[in-house]
Scaffold this motif. Structure first.
Motif, mmCIF file in Angstrom:
data_model
loop_
_atom_site.group_PDB
_atom_site.id
_atom_site.type_symbol
_atom_site.label_atom_id
_atom_site.label_comp_id
_atom_site.label_asym_id
_atom_site.label_seq_id
_atom_site.Cartn_x
_atom_site.Cartn_y
_atom_site.Cartn_z
ATOM 1 N N MET A 106 0.705 -1.482 -0.170
ATOM 2 C CA MET A 106 0.334 0.136 0.190
ATOM 3 C C MET A 106 1.133 1.423 0.142
ATOM 4 O O MET A 106 0.131 2.629 -0.367
ATOM 5 C CB MET A 106 -0.863 0.042 1.239
ATOM 6 C CG MET A 106 -2.065 -0.999 0.910
ATOM 7 S SD MET A 106 -3.355 -1.217 2.177
ATOM 8 C CE MET A 106 -2.726 -0.351 3.670
ATOM 9 N N VAL A 107 1.789 1.257 0.527
ATOM 10 C CA VAL A 107 2.714 2.054 0.496
ATOM 11 C C VAL A 107 3.576 2.490 -1.203
ATOM 12 O O VAL A 107 4.029 3.719 -0.939
ATOM 13 C CB VAL A 107 4.102 2.283 2.037
ATOM 14 C CG1 VAL A 107 5.164 3.471 1.316
ATOM 15 C CG2 VAL A 107 3.134 2.665 3.135
ATOM 16 N N LEU A 108 4.231 1.074 -1.073
ATOM 17 C CA LEU A 108 5.137 0.916 -2.118
ATOM 18 C C LEU A 108 4.219 1.451 -3.634
ATOM 19 O O LEU A 108 4.814 1.616 -4.453
ATOM 20 C CB LEU A 108 6.339 0.064 -2.538
ATOM 21 C CG LEU A 108 6.808 -0.083 -1.571
ATOM 22 C CD1 LEU A 108 7.675 -1.970 -1.620
ATOM 23 C CD2 LEU A 108 8.285 0.837 -1.584
ATOM 24 N N ALA A 109 3.468 0.968 -3.680
ATOM 25 C CA ALA A 109 2.150 0.886 -5.400
ATOM 26 C C ALA A 109 2.370 1.947 -5.716
ATOM 27 O O ALA A 109 2.713 2.748 -6.720
ATOM 28 C CB ALA A 109 1.244 0.214 -4.997
ATOM 29 N N PRO A 110 2.185 3.021 -4.883
ATOM 30 C CA PRO A 110 2.081 5.091 -5.590
ATOM 31 C C PRO A 110 3.375 4.842 -5.457
ATOM 32 O O PRO A 110 3.584 6.070 -7.348
ATOM 33 C CB PRO A 110 0.971 5.842 -4.586
ATOM 34 C CG PRO A 110 0.714 4.661 -3.493
ATOM 35 C CD PRO A 110 1.489 3.827 -3.675
ATOM 36 N N LEU A 111 4.170 4.556 -5.224
ATOM 37 C CA LEU A 111 5.661 5.457 -5.491
ATOM 38 C C LEU A 111 6.014 4.104 -6.883
ATOM 39 O O LEU A 111 7.056 5.582 -8.278
ATOM 40 C CB LEU A 111 6.300 4.451 -4.795
ATOM 41 C CG LEU A 111 5.891 6.252 -2.703
ATOM 42 C CD1 LEU A 111 6.860 5.110 -1.804
ATOM 43 C CD2 LEU A 111 6.610 7.382 -3.407
ATOM 44 N N ILE A 112 6.413 3.608 -7.082
ATOM 45 C CA ILE A 112 6.378 3.006 -8.162
ATOM 46 C C ILE A 112 5.504 3.489 -9.850
ATOM 47 O O ILE A 112 5.595 3.556 -10.649
ATOM 48 C CB ILE A 112 6.010 0.981 -7.982
ATOM 49 C CG1 ILE A 112 7.027 0.695 -7.029
ATOM 50 C CG2 ILE A 112 6.443 0.210 -9.268
ATOM 51 C CD1 ILE A 112 6.652 -0.866 -6.584
ATOM 52 N N ALA A 113 3.962 3.265 -9.152
ATOM 53 C CA ALA A 113 3.146 3.742 -10.506
ATOM 54 C C ALA A 113 3.459 5.768 -10.810
ATOM 55 O O ALA A 113 3.516 5.735 -12.326
ATOM 56 C CB ALA A 113 1.877 3.922 -10.111
#
Length: 174
Positions: free
Chosen positions: A17-24
């Motif tokens: 939940m923390v990493l998904a937006p950053l990767i996107a």
């Protein structure tokens, strides 16, 4: 009493939940930058120069062409990729002319054609690739295409291959 064993971090839902937006954001930013670099606006390829925040047009080459009474007729033989130019005017006819075909949208498609003199006032050259639709034409004494602003004179025009394969070039009236 046994303690539950901890899962590795990549198996925890909170980590994703923390990493998904950053990767996107990284993926979308990379795509956006690559599109911006690939399809950047082309530069104006005429005799304009920037003075403070105003643009000025230099018509010296056009005035010189008008003084010499220059006019030309450009004939394209597209199947053979040949270009013939008939030049008229009061000048010492150069041995070589440069014809630039500028694409209205993509500078990467611009073509520079070296025209050799066949007879006095008659020149011929070869198209590097097929042409169709609309192009801007610029005819001048032969020189490096990047140094077009230093040419003694120039003739300008426009050709639409949907309408025909011949076009007159005249000195631009100011």
């Amino acid at each position: 009493m046994n303690k539950p064993t901890a899962n590795p971090w990549y198996r925890e839902p909170w980590a994703w939940m923390v990493l998904a937006p950053l990767i996107a954001v990284v993926v979308v930013s990379t795509i956006t930058v690559s599109i911006a670099v690939r399809f950047a606006d082309d530069q104006v390829s005429d005799t304009y120069y920037k003075d403070s925040r105003m643009y000025h047009f230099s018509a010296d080459q056009d005035i010189r062409a008008k003084e010499l009474g220059l006019a030309a007729r450009v004939q394209f033989q597209r199947p053979e990729r040949r270009v013939t130019v008939e030049l008229d005017g009061d000048l010492d006819y150069p041995k070589i002319l440069l014809l630039t075909l500028s694409h209205p949208v993509e500078a990467d498609l611009d073509q520079h054609i070296q025209l050799s003199q066949l007879a006095i006032g008659r020149y011929q050259g070869t198209l590097p690739s097929d042409v169709e639709n609309r192009w801007y034409l610029r005819l001048m004494p032969e020189l490096d295409p990047e140094m077009h602003q230093q040419a003694e004179w120039r003739l300008k025009g426009e050709v639409n291959f949907d309408l025909g394969d011949a076009v007159p070039l005249n000195a631009v009236s100011q």
